[in-house]
Design a protein around this motif. Structure first.
Motif, PDB file in Angstrom:
ATOM      1  N   GLN A  20      -5.196   6.807  -1.267  1.00  0.00           N
ATOM      2  CA  GLN A  20      -4.799   5.517  -0.675  1.00  0.00           C
ATOM      3  C   GLN A  20      -4.774   4.484  -1.581  1.00  0.00           C
ATOM      4  O   GLN A  20      -6.029   4.183  -2.294  1.00  0.00           O
ATOM      5  N   MET A  21      -3.627   3.871  -1.961  1.00  0.00           N
ATOM      6  CA  MET A  21      -3.618   2.678  -2.837  1.00  0.00           C
ATOM      7  C   MET A  21      -3.288   1.474  -1.960  1.00  0.00           C
ATOM      8  O   MET A  21      -2.487   1.463  -1.460  1.00  0.00           O
ATOM      9  N   ASP A  22      -4.211   0.563  -2.253  1.00  0.00           N
ATOM     10  CA  ASP A  22      -4.050  -0.721  -1.538  1.00  0.00           C
ATOM     11  C   ASP A  22      -3.868  -1.989  -2.673  1.00  0.00           C
ATOM     12  O   ASP A  22      -4.523  -1.604  -3.717  1.00  0.00           O
ATOM     13  N   SER A  23      -3.664  -3.184  -2.189  1.00  0.00           N
ATOM     14  CA  SER A  23      -3.450  -4.236  -3.018  1.00  0.00           C
ATOM     15  C   SER A  23      -2.594  -3.827  -4.558  1.00  0.00           C
ATOM     16  O   SER A  23      -3.162  -4.052  -5.497  1.00  0.00           O
ATOM     17  N   LEU A  24      -1.548  -3.141  -4.484  1.00  0.00           N
ATOM     18  CA  LEU A  24      -0.848  -2.674  -5.489  1.00  0.00           C
ATOM     19  C   LEU A  24      -0.427  -3.684  -6.283  1.00  0.00           C
ATOM     20  O   LEU A  24       0.161  -4.775  -5.931  1.00  0.00           O
ATOM     21  N   ARG A  76      -9.641  -0.945  -4.791  1.00  0.00           N
ATOM     22  CA  ARG A  76      -8.398  -0.996  -4.415  1.00  0.00           C
ATOM     23  C   ARG A  76      -7.789   0.463  -3.965  1.00  0.00           C
ATOM     24  O   ARG A  76      -7.066   0.593  -3.090  1.00  0.00           O
ATOM     25  N   PHE A  77      -8.226   1.564  -4.651  1.00  0.00           N
ATOM     26  CA  PHE A  77      -7.885   2.831  -4.225  1.00  0.00           C
ATOM     27  C   PHE A  77      -9.149   3.636  -3.696  1.00  0.00           C
ATOM     28  O   PHE A  77     -10.187   3.313  -3.864  1.00  0.00           O
ATOM     29  N   ARG A 125       0.109   5.736   0.171  1.00  0.00           N
ATOM     30  CA  ARG A 125      -0.774   7.173   0.180  1.00  0.00           C
ATOM     31  C   ARG A 125      -0.181   8.084  -0.482  1.00  0.00           C
ATOM     32  O   ARG A 125       0.982   8.731   0.110  1.00  0.00           O
ATOM     33  N   SER A 138       0.926  -1.168   0.325  1.00  0.00           N
ATOM     34  CA  SER A 138       0.175  -0.007  -0.202  1.00  0.00           C
ATOM     35  C   SER A 138       0.938   1.181   0.103  1.00  0.00           C
ATOM     36  O   SER A 138       2.149   1.315   0.342  1.00  0.00           O
TER      37      SER A 138
END
Length: 129
Positions: free
Chosen positions: A82-86, A67-68, A19, A17
């Motif tokens: 916020q960026m997750d599971s990139l 995801r975002f 941010r 992740s």
């Protein structure tokens, strides 16, 4: 006069992740739509997310939905992504944009029903596999 400065980019492993933040000056974000875009090398900008907080409006591209998350802090005049599971395919230059400005702006673009004429310089995100 309007300035957008992105920060928070860097390198991360797939599944991680990050941010991103976009601090805006000369412009009040609370009454306007703000957006995050990304640009792959040699490609045009791709819209990712839009927020118009006072209208309770957010919109996400299918590529990042789930995801975002886009958000903003009006007191700080800052927009976040916020960026997750990139994923490795998320590797790109990420740019912040603000609604308004001249249609003749060099980086002007329309997306999600808004015209974005104010842009930051971008922050690089690299996701390794």
């Amino acid at each position: 006069q309007v300035r957008l400065v992105e920060s928070g980019g860097g390198s991360v492993q797939a599944g991680g992740s990050m941010r991103l933040a976009c601090t805006v000056s000369g412009y009040t974000i609370g009454n306007n739509a703000m957006g995050w875009f990304r640009q792959y090398p040699g490609k045009e900008r791709e819209g990712l997310a839009v927020i118009q907080a006072n209208a309770g409006f957010t919109y996400y591209a299918d590529s990042v939905k789930g995801r975002f998350t886009i958000s903003q802090d009006n007191a700080k005049n800052t927009v976040y992504l916020q960026m997750d599971s990139l994923k490795p395919e998320d590797t790109a230059m990420y740019l912040c944009a603000a609604e308004g400005g001249s249609i003749f702006a060099a980086k002007g673009a329309g997306w999600a029903g808004r015209f974005f004429g104010y842009w930051g310089q971008g922050t690089q995100v690299t996701v390794s596999s």
